[in-house]
Design an enzyme around this catalytic site. Structure first.
Site, PDB file in Angstrom:
ATOM      1  N   HIS A 179     -10.765  -7.009 -15.423  1.00  0.00           N
ATOM      2  CA  HIS A 179     -10.301  -7.869 -16.594  1.00  0.00           C
ATOM      3  C   HIS A 179     -10.581  -6.918 -18.015  1.00  0.00           C
ATOM      4  O   HIS A 179     -11.987  -7.425 -18.182  1.00  0.00           O
ATOM      5  CB  HIS A 179     -10.431  -9.108 -16.467  1.00  0.00           C
ATOM      6  CG  HIS A 179      -9.671 -10.058 -17.217  1.00  0.00           C
ATOM      7  ND1 HIS A 179      -8.929  -9.570 -18.202  1.00  0.00           N
ATOM      8  CD2 HIS A 179      -9.360 -11.385 -17.091  1.00  0.00           C
ATOM      9  CE1 HIS A 179      -8.429 -10.490 -18.777  1.00  0.00           C
ATOM     10  NE2 HIS A 179      -8.549 -11.700 -18.054  1.00  0.00           N
ATOM     11  N   HIS A 182      -7.671  -9.876 -23.238  1.00  0.00           N
ATOM     12  CA  HIS A 182      -8.029 -11.463 -23.487  1.00  0.00           C
ATOM     13  C   HIS A 182      -9.079 -11.918 -24.177  1.00  0.00           C
ATOM     14  O   HIS A 182      -9.450 -12.983 -23.981  1.00  0.00           O
ATOM     15  CB  HIS A 182      -7.495 -12.265 -22.363  1.00  0.00           C
ATOM     16  CG  HIS A 182      -6.255 -11.934 -21.744  1.00  0.00           C
ATOM     17  ND1 HIS A 182      -5.769 -12.480 -20.448  1.00  0.00           N
ATOM     18  CD2 HIS A 182      -5.077 -11.135 -22.199  1.00  0.00           C
ATOM     19  CE1 HIS A 182      -4.326 -12.173 -20.278  1.00  0.00           C
ATOM     20  NE2 HIS A 182      -4.089 -11.257 -21.272  1.00  0.00           N
ATOM     21  N   TYR A 184     -12.156 -10.868 -23.621  1.00  0.00           N
ATOM     22  CA  TYR A 184     -13.514 -11.017 -22.835  1.00  0.00           C
ATOM     23  C   TYR A 184     -14.382 -10.078 -23.035  1.00  0.00           C
ATOM     24  O   TYR A 184     -13.962  -9.036 -23.874  1.00  0.00           O
ATOM     25  CB  TYR A 184     -13.140 -11.338 -21.327  1.00  0.00           C
ATOM     26  CG  TYR A 184     -12.350 -12.417 -21.023  1.00  0.00           C
ATOM     27  CD1 TYR A 184     -13.065 -13.729 -21.692  1.00  0.00           C
ATOM     28  CD2 TYR A 184     -11.225 -12.707 -20.862  1.00  0.00           C
ATOM     29  CE1 TYR A 184     -12.292 -14.904 -21.359  1.00  0.00           C
ATOM     30  CE2 TYR A 184     -10.290 -13.667 -20.500  1.00  0.00           C
ATOM     31  CZ  TYR A 184     -10.892 -14.991 -20.975  1.00  0.00           C
ATOM     32  OH  TYR A 184     -10.347 -16.271 -20.872  1.00  0.00           O
TER      33      TYR A 184
END
Length: 355
Positions: A179, A182, A184
């Protein structure tokens, strides 16, 4: 002969090391149904993923699964760093494989987007000590001021990503998605809003991608490029509307970085924008990505079957990912294949339940 709306979606396809039954994916969606103290998933999560595998979804990408206690940013999120977590996920992967499905774990570190009460008293980690605005998602307390990561901290988190990937394979997953979007941790290194470092992890955009490249290289070295997917975004601050300056140049820089470390599979995220929205030069995000990337790519962004089918036919994407329709309809593919009406996603009904 004109293709039906179903024909491309329902093709089999080779995607990395995976022989997928359809050109569809279940998009990763934070569900928060793990035990909050241990990060262990239970039987309800097993059944949740099994149902989607039984529906012939090509690739299931799990909810974000944290690589360490300090990477946790929501109550009830699962982990992949303890033997108990690995054992629990193994029940999920066995159920999915029994249905003939393919499942990968999205591995995740939220960076500054957390609170010490969620991380066992540990301070949030970030490239720079810049506090995020707003409240922690589902926790409703202000974000803590993060600690700027030392070089040793960075190296340890890179190692944790690689270990989480190894743990995923041990748990029976077919691979991982890193990931990197977004807002992070990886995205925080990529963005000039959150990365003010003056060492080799800071600087211009290409230089700020150093942390992401090191994570990618470590995971690829651990489990192989044909089992490693990267999700990234052009949003400068998570789900905000701040798009990187010169989106096309940013995509070119991203794809050059991916090629440099041997990435084969990518998952560009539109974040809060729809798949069909124009980013630059009259092109959507995925059309711009295809201009610079000839490897395999997943498309996402409030897709329906008609838009997905067209994008697949045009070669803009190789796999179409669906999110909320799959929350509301465990038999999503069965319904669209047979022309049956879909249940509409209802946040009040579906957010807090595992259908």
């Amino acid at each position: 002969m004109k293709q039906s709306v179903q024909e491309k979606l329902f093709e089999t396809v080779q995607f990395g090391s995976w022989n997928l039954r359809t050109r569809t994916a279940m998009a990763p969606m934070t569900r928060c149904f793990a035990d909050d103290q241990t990060g262990v998933v239970g039987p309800d999560v097993v059944e949740y993923y099994r149902k989607r595998a039984a529906d012939n979804i090509g690739l299931i990408i799990t909810e974000g699964t944290v690589i360490s206690p300090q990477g946790k940013g929501n109550p009830g999120v699962p982990g992949l760093y303890s033997s108990e977590q690995i054992a629990a996920w193994k029940k999920v992967t066995e159920a999915v494989h029994a249905e003939g499905g393919t499942i990968i774990a999205q591995i995740w570190h939220v960076g500054r987007l957390t609170h010490h009460e969620l991380t066992g008293g540990l301070p949030p980690q970030a490239p720079s000590a810049i506090q995020a605005e707003g409240l922690v998602h589902r926790f409703r307390k202000p974000y803590d001021v993060p600690e700027e990561m030392s070089i040793e901290d960075i190296q340890e988190v890179v190692r944790q990503f690689a270990q989480a990937a190894k743990n995923a394979i041990k748990a029976g997953f077919d691979g991982v998605e890193i990931h990197g979007a977004h807002g992070y941790l990886i995205d925080q290194f990529n963005s000039d809003l959150t990365n003010k470092r003056t060492d080799r992890y800071g600087g211009d955009f290409a230089q700020r991608l150093t942390f992401m490249k090191e994570v990618l290289a470590s995971v690829i070295n651990a489990i192989g490029a044909d089992r490693t997917l990267i999700r990234f975004s052009l949003m400068k601050d998570g789900y905000s509307d701040k798009i990187m300056e010169n989106p096309e140049e940013a995509i070119r820089t991203f794809t050059e970085a991916f090629k440099e470390v041997g990435v084969k599979m990518i998952h560009p995220s539109t974040a809060m924008m729809d798949f069909t929205e124009v980013f630059a030069d009259g092109k959507t995000l995925h059309q711009l990505v295809r201009k610079y990337w000839d490897g395999v790519s997943i498309g996402v962004g409030n897709l329906n079957q008609e838009i997905a089918e067209q994008a697949l036919r045009e070669g803009t994407i190789d796999i179409a990912a669906f999110g909320r329709p799959l929350l509301a309809n465990p038999d999503f593919l069965h319904r669209i294949k047979n022309g049956e009406e879909l249940i509409e996603y209802d946040v009040n009904k579906h957010l807090g339940t595992l259908v």
